[in-house]
Motif scaffolding. Structure first.
Motif, short mmCIF file in Angstrom:
data_model
loop_
_atom_site.label_atom_id
_atom_site.label_comp_id
_atom_site.label_asym_id
_atom_site.label_seq_id
_atom_site.Cartn_x
_atom_site.Cartn_y
_atom_site.Cartn_z
N ILE A 110 49.91 35.55 40.03
CA ILE A 110 51.01 34.73 40.57
C ILE A 110 52.16 35.62 41.03
O ILE A 110 52.95 35.22 41.89
N SER A 111 52.23 36.84 40.50
CA SER A 111 53.31 37.74 40.90
C SER A 111 52.86 38.74 41.97
O SER A 111 53.67 39.55 42.44
N ALA A 112 51.58 38.66 42.36
CA ALA A 112 51.07 39.61 43.36
C ALA A 112 51.83 39.48 44.68
O ALA A 112 52.18 40.49 45.31
N GLU A 113 52.14 38.24 45.07
CA GLU A 113 52.86 38.03 46.34
C GLU A 113 54.35 38.41 46.23
O GLU A 113 55.06 38.41 47.24
N PRO A 131 51.84 44.79 41.45
CA PRO A 131 50.38 44.96 41.39
C PRO A 131 49.76 44.31 40.15
O PRO A 131 50.36 44.34 39.08
N THR A 132 48.58 43.73 40.32
CA THR A 132 47.81 43.28 39.15
C THR A 132 47.13 44.52 38.55
O THR A 132 47.16 45.59 39.16
N PHE A 133 46.56 44.36 37.39
CA PHE A 133 45.87 45.51 36.78
C PHE A 133 44.53 45.76 37.45
O PHE A 133 44.10 46.90 37.59
N ARG A 134 43.85 44.69 37.82
CA ARG A 134 42.48 44.85 38.29
C ARG A 134 42.34 44.82 39.80
O ARG A 134 41.26 45.03 40.31
N TYR A 193 45.25 56.76 36.61
CA TYR A 193 45.00 56.05 35.36
C TYR A 193 44.70 54.57 35.56
O TYR A 193 45.24 53.93 36.45
N ARG A 194 43.88 54.06 34.67
CA ARG A 194 43.66 52.62 34.62
C ARG A 194 44.58 52.04 33.56
O ARG A 194 44.88 52.70 32.56
N ALA A 195 45.01 50.78 33.77
CA ALA A 195 45.91 50.14 32.80
C ALA A 195 45.31 50.18 31.40
O ALA A 195 46.03 50.40 30.42
N GLU A 196 44.01 50.01 31.31
CA GLU A 196 43.35 49.98 29.99
C GLU A 196 43.52 51.30 29.24
O GLU A 196 43.34 51.34 28.02
N ASP A 197 43.83 52.38 29.99
CA ASP A 197 44.01 53.67 29.32
C ASP A 197 45.48 53.97 29.02
O ASP A 197 45.79 54.99 28.40
N LEU A 198 46.36 53.11 29.49
CA LEU A 198 47.79 53.35 29.28
C LEU A 198 48.43 52.30 28.37
O LEU A 198 49.31 52.62 27.57
N ALA A 199 47.97 51.06 28.53
CA ALA A 199 48.56 49.96 27.76
C ALA A 199 47.86 49.81 26.42
O ALA A 199 47.28 48.78 26.11
N ILE A 223 45.63 26.71 36.26
CA ILE A 223 45.31 28.08 35.84
C ILE A 223 45.50 28.97 37.06
O ILE A 223 44.70 28.94 38.00
N ILE A 224 46.58 29.74 37.06
CA ILE A 224 47.01 30.38 38.30
C ILE A 224 46.99 31.91 38.20
O ILE A 224 47.68 32.50 37.37
N GLY A 225 46.19 32.53 39.07
CA GLY A 225 46.22 34.00 39.19
C GLY A 225 45.89 34.74 37.92
O GLY A 225 46.49 35.77 37.64
#
Ligand code: NAD
Ligand code: ZN
Length: 247
Positions: free
Chosen positions: A26-29, A33-36, A45-51, A185-187
């Protein structure tokens, strides 16, 4: 598509407990950026390796550099027509709550009041040592920020992979999900638990599921309606149909 939008607007109009569940999409626009998505990578880096708590233990400065980058993007971002349409629907008394996985605070900035932040808020930081919390208004200049009370490292007060969700927010979300007669169910990619199971609770209780997403997700097959497209285009149109009947 128009028939689907009208149908969803009709259900919303006669609903008693409509809720929205939102994710990074929903915040992409708004330019966040989304994670995926394709813009989700930061450096290599991937988000999964930082968060994760382990990443923070290993290299707090690296994790903070990523958060400063995200905070800079978020501080420049504005709520988009999707956030605004949800806030308007809440003002009209249609949407009763927005359950969000986002940490960007854009629902509040759009004017939504009853927002349940399942994954925390990026501007709130807390001490990993004594748990003292404070809220930032801009990205920190010194990283990691140091706790005023005990000198420990401060971290963003967000939920990382492998961590549990804030109990109060989660309880509220489960309660709304069980009572909801329609959930938008949005984004959200529907893969991050336990948020992804909230729609199933709504459905088990007889509620209707409406997905708004640019892509199919694991939730698509269980939804009653799937509106394929950008949240910032679809939600304002649903709201227009709603308003048309109100006036
Ligand atoms: P996600 O799991 O919520 O997936 C994003 C979803 O949005 C995907 O299904 C994608 O198809 C969809 N999407 C993309 N653009 C869209 C648009 N314009 N309209 C409708 N749908 C759109 O998010 P994630 O990126 O995989 O992140 C997982 C976790 O990280 C979640 O907690 C997420 O909220 C959080 N996160 C938050 C932010 C933020 O606060 N803005 C940003 C990135 C990640
Ligand atoms: Zn401290």
């Amino acid at each position: 598509m128009e028939d689907l939008l009208k149908a969803v607007a009709d259900i919303l109009r006669s609903s008693k407990n409509a809720v929205a569940l939102t994710g990074a999409g929903i915040s992409a626009e708004s330019g966040i950026p989304t994670f995926r998505g394709k813009d989700g990578l930061w450096k290599k880096y991937r988000a999964e390796d930082l968060a994760t708590p382990f990443a923070f233990q290993r290299n707090p400065k690296l994790v903070w550099e990523w958060y400063v980058w995200r905070m800079n993007i978020i501080s420049k971002a504005k709520p988009n027509p999707a956030h605004i349409a949800l806030a308007e629907m809440e003002k009209e008394g249609i949407i009763k709550a927005v359950i969000t996985q986002n940490v960007d605070g854009l629902h509040f900035r759009a004017g939504s009041k009853n927002v349940i932040e399942l994954h925390g808020n990026i501007w709130r930081i807390r001490c990993v040592n004594c748990n003292w919390k404070t809220v930032l208004s801009s990205p920190p200049t010194q990283i990691p920020p140091i706790c005023e009370k005990c000198g420990g490292f401060m971290r963003p007060d967000v939920v990382w992979f492998y961590e549990s969700l804030p109990r109060e927010a989660l309880n509220k979300a489960f309660k709304f999900a069980a009572q909801s007669d329609i959930m938008l169910i949005i984004g959200t990619s529907g893969v991050v638990q336990p948020a992804a199971s909230l729609p199933l609770i709504t459905k088990d209780h007889g509620g209707i599921l409406v997905e708004i997403n640019v892509a199919d997700t694991p939730l698509t097959p269980v939804c009653h309606y799937s509106l394929k497209g950008k949240a910032g285009e679809i939600l304002p149109r649903i709201y227009e149909y709603l308003k048309g009947k109100f006036e």
